[in-house]
Write an enzyme that holds these catalytic residues in place. Structure first.
Site, PDB file in Angstrom:
ATOM      1  N   LYS A  33      10.372   7.609  23.985  1.00 33.53           N
ATOM      2  CA  LYS A  33      11.274   8.716  24.303  1.00 33.53           C
ATOM      3  C   LYS A  33      12.439   8.277  25.185  1.00 33.53           C
ATOM      4  O   LYS A  33      13.556   8.768  25.031  1.00 33.53           O
ATOM      5  CB  LYS A  33      10.526   9.877  24.957  1.00 33.53           C
ATOM      6  N   THR A  34      12.188   7.337  26.112  1.00 40.65           N
ATOM      7  CA  THR A  34      13.285   6.878  26.972  1.00 40.65           C
ATOM      8  C   THR A  34      14.325   6.126  26.152  1.00 40.65           C
ATOM      9  O   THR A  34      15.530   6.267  26.376  1.00 40.65           O
ATOM     10  CB  THR A  34      12.740   5.988  28.105  1.00 40.65           C
ATOM     11  N   ASP A 208      14.310  15.811  30.560  1.00 41.18           N
ATOM     12  CA  ASP A 208      13.154  14.958  30.268  1.00 41.18           C
ATOM     13  C   ASP A 208      11.886  15.638  30.787  1.00 41.18           C
ATOM     14  O   ASP A 208      11.933  16.447  31.715  1.00 41.18           O
ATOM     15  CB  ASP A 208      13.356  13.604  30.955  1.00 41.18           C
ATOM     16  N   GLU A 209      10.738  15.301  30.186  1.00 43.61           N
ATOM     17  CA  GLU A 209       9.433  15.836  30.611  1.00 43.61           C
ATOM     18  C   GLU A 209       9.481  17.372  30.693  1.00 43.61           C
ATOM     19  O   GLU A 209       9.027  17.986  31.655  1.00 43.61           O
ATOM     20  CB  GLU A 209       9.024  15.244  31.972  1.00 43.61           C
ATOM     21  N   GLN A 237       0.842  16.330  27.348  1.00 43.03           N
ATOM     22  CA  GLN A 237       0.821  15.711  28.671  1.00 43.03           C
ATOM     23  C   GLN A 237       1.249  16.683  29.775  1.00 43.03           C
ATOM     24  O   GLN A 237       1.710  16.261  30.835  1.00 43.03           O
ATOM     25  CB  GLN A 237       1.720  14.475  28.677  1.00 43.03           C
ATOM     26  N   ARG A 588      -2.551   5.799  29.115  1.00 38.74           N
ATOM     27  CA  ARG A 588      -1.927   4.807  30.004  1.00 38.74           C
ATOM     28  C   ARG A 588      -2.325   3.399  29.580  1.00 38.74           C
ATOM     29  O   ARG A 588      -1.672   2.414  29.950  1.00 38.74           O
ATOM     30  CB  ARG A 588      -2.354   5.008  31.466  1.00 38.74           C
TER      31      ARG A 588
END
Length: 626
Positions: A33-34, A208-209, A237, A588
């Site tokens: 996504k980044t 973002d997020e 998430q 993670r």
């Protein structure tokens, strides 16, 4: 254009190049996504001639904002990249209030009060008022209401305390950290011209997020009402409902913004097939979520479950796994992270690993700026920057020794109230009667004079680098001599460590073209991310809660304490959020996932009892898994 699309899959290319004005990008864990965000910004700049100064990128953490901006600078050039505002909602709110806060009666050099400041002031008010309430009740009202006037009939004592707190904030030219965004929303509603200024400035807004957005942040987005809105997030998430985030905002986004384009990023480039399968199996048990399934692209070993007799043995098993990974499989200590559901588990594991001589760093622990003397120095700097800040002044006049007795301070406070002065103004006016006040003022004047030696005017003081002002203050207070005379050399070491940290902070800010002034540093201290304390270059096992691990990744993840009542927590009233938290923990891991659980655990009264395995263990299984 071609270079910006190199290596992207079709869905990523769509997210980067789409010309839809409103886009919801559902980005699964490890789906790049980044990369998509930064390349979209670069594409708009290079192919559509949108200046980076016309774009506003709002992130959930400062660390994520810094990394995004560094990537953008590599794509569009340093000069153009530095013009991009890419930071948190809180940082954006600070920048707005610095420029326009005067509309609400807030001077530019305001102080930010964090949670500990708030609680200290509220405790003081309750004591002074002799109020028939408790700090817990007052904090509950603070968290639940923005308008105490509406609740005065139902909660008179709590509202009276909160009204006084609001008065003291205004008197001290301070704002509460948890009300920063509220204040900007209030400003824009009160001053439509100010809101229009930002609407015209930022034609393209990125968030973002987005799954972690709360009511105040969502209101800010709606008030901005940008011409072009790019939302990226993953409802799988969403783990911050307990502090006000609403996963419903991302779930309802298509209905709230009819005609928005939805792009799904489902290819996971971080983890192996077995780890991704475990994550998919787990999250499939949630009901309220979007439809998407991660796809992995790397082979690897199955997740491992290790069962021990009781929880006292769990740290030892973790230590054995670490030694095996390092000495038998060639891992570095820094490749490994141990994740826990609670902070209390961390301390127990940390103690055992240190006894086994395993290097370990506790993420979020050991903050040098929480040391007493460093906090006192910060208070001095806050007073010098914002002379109305009575709370900081009360800390500063105690360091390095009390300048005033309790009685003297109370007398001066009475003068201040009677004559409508700040405490510092009262100290100036009556300094001839109070030698301690005179000494304090002389020291503060010495700091100003030292700055003038550097050719700095009083107006330029807020723009001086934080490290220089910190260094000058320690010199004027003669702390080296003070500590030497008292055999407290270790405290001078603390000051040197803090100074080095500030210099590192300044370098990281300069790299992305951001402010390194004292005022910027003091505000950063109030809302820095827990992840910013993570020392990446240190070869040590990382020890952190699952919440703190959000946004990070590690070759080897060990998830400890997988018993029912621990994870999921017995205190939860939202099992779906607990499951999303477990999903974050699993995703993670890049290459190896190890889970541990104990058959017996201790109760609150130190009784050893049988423990059921976490329901999440069963949920992530396939026929042969763990």
């Amino acid at each position: 254009m071609s270079s910006l699309l190199t290596g992207l899959n079709p869905q990523q290319q769509q997210a980067v190049t789409s010309t839809s004005p409103t886009i919801l990008c559902l980005a699964g864990a490890g789906s790049g996504k980044t990369t998509v965000l930064t390349r979209r910004i670069a594409n708009l700049n290079q192919e559509h001639r949108v200046g980076t100064s016309d774009m506003l990128a709002l992130t959930f953490t400062r660390l994520a904002g810094k990394e995004m901006k560094e990537r953008v600078m590599k794509l569009v050039g340093e000069e153009e990249g530095k013009k991009l505002f890419c930071n948190t909602f809180h940082a954006f709110a600070v920048s707005v209030l610095q420029e326009w806060g005067h509309v609400l009666g807030i001077d530019k050099q305001f102080t930010i009060y964090d949670q500990s400041d708030r609680e200290a002031i509220l405790e003081q008010i309750i004591q002074e008022f002799g109020s028939r309430t408790t700090i817990k009740k007052v904090l509950s009202r603070f968290a639940q209401t923005k308008d105490v006037h509406k609740e005065r009939m139902e909660y008179p004592e709590e509202c009276r305390v909160l009204e006084e707190y609001g008065y003291r904030l205004r008197k001290n030219n301070a704002v509460d950290l948890d009300r920063l965004i509220d204040l900007v929303n209030l400003l824009w509603q009160k001053s439509p011209d100010t809101m229009k200024y930002y609407q015209q400035m930022y034609t393209h807004v990125f968030v973002d997020e987005f799954q972690d957005t709360n009511d105040e942040q969502m209101q800010m987005i709606r008030l901005l009402n940008p011409q072009n809105l790019f939302i990226v997030g993953d409802d799988f998430q969403a783990i911050y409902g307990w502090r006000g985030a609403r996963v419903q905002y991302i779930l309802d986004f298509p209905s709230q913004y009819p005609g928005c384009e939805v792009v799904k990023l489902e290819d996971n480039y971080r983890s192996t097939h077995p780890i991704v399968a475990a994550a998919n199996n787990l999250i499939a048990h949630n009901v309220y979520q979007t439809e998407k399934t991660l796809r992995a692209h790397k082979d690897g070993s199955e997740p491992r479950l290790i069962v021990v007799g009781d929880e006292r043995m769990e740290p030892s098993i973790l230590a054995n796994c670490i030694q095996e990974a390092v000495h038998q499989h060639g891992r570095s200590y820094q490749d490994i992270a141990i994740l826990t559901r609670t902070n209390s588990q961390i301390d127990r594991v940390k103690k055992h690993l240190e006894e086994r001589n395993i290097p370990v760093v506790k993420v979020g622990g050991g903050d040098i700026f929480q040391k007493h003397d460093i906090k006192a120095l910060i208070a001095w700097l806050e007073v010098i920057l914002n002379q109305k800040d009575g709370m900081a002044l009360q800390k500063a006049i105690q360091f390095p020794e009390p300048f005033l007795t309790v009685d003297e301070r109370q007398q001066l406070e009475l003068y201040a109230v009677a004559e409508d002065l700040s405490l510092l103004q009262a100290m100036h006016k009556y300094q001839d009667q109070y030698p301690g006040a005179q000494r304090f003022i002389r020291k503060a004047k010495g700091v100003f004079e030292s700055w003038i030696c550097y050719g700095v005017s009083e107006e330029q003081i807020p723009e001086m680098t934080a490290s220089l002002q910190f260094e000058i203050l320690t010199h004027v207070l003669e702390l080296s001599t003070w500590y030497e005379q008292r055999g407290l050399r270790n405290r001078m070491d603390d000051i040197e460590q803090a100074l080095q940290f500030i210099r590192v902070w300044e370098r990281s800010r300069r790299d992305v073209g951001e402010d390194v002034s004292l005022s910027s540093f003091l505000r950063w201290l109030k809302h820095k991310d827990i992840q910013e304390k993570l020392v990446q270059e240190q070869d040590a096992v990382k020890l952190l809660t699952v919440h703190a691990s959000k946004g990070l990744e590690f070759p080897v993840v060990m998830l400890a304490g997988m018993t029912q009542g621990c994870f999921p927590s017995r205190r939860t009233n939202d099992i779906e959020e607990e499951r999303r938290l477990a999903y974050v923990a699993v995703t993670r891991a890049k290459e190896e996932l190890i889970l541990t659980r104990a058959e017996k655990v201790f109760t609150w009264n130190n009784q050893l009892v049988d423990a059921l395995p976490s329901q999440f263990l069963e949920e992530i299984k396939e026929s042969k898994k763990i």
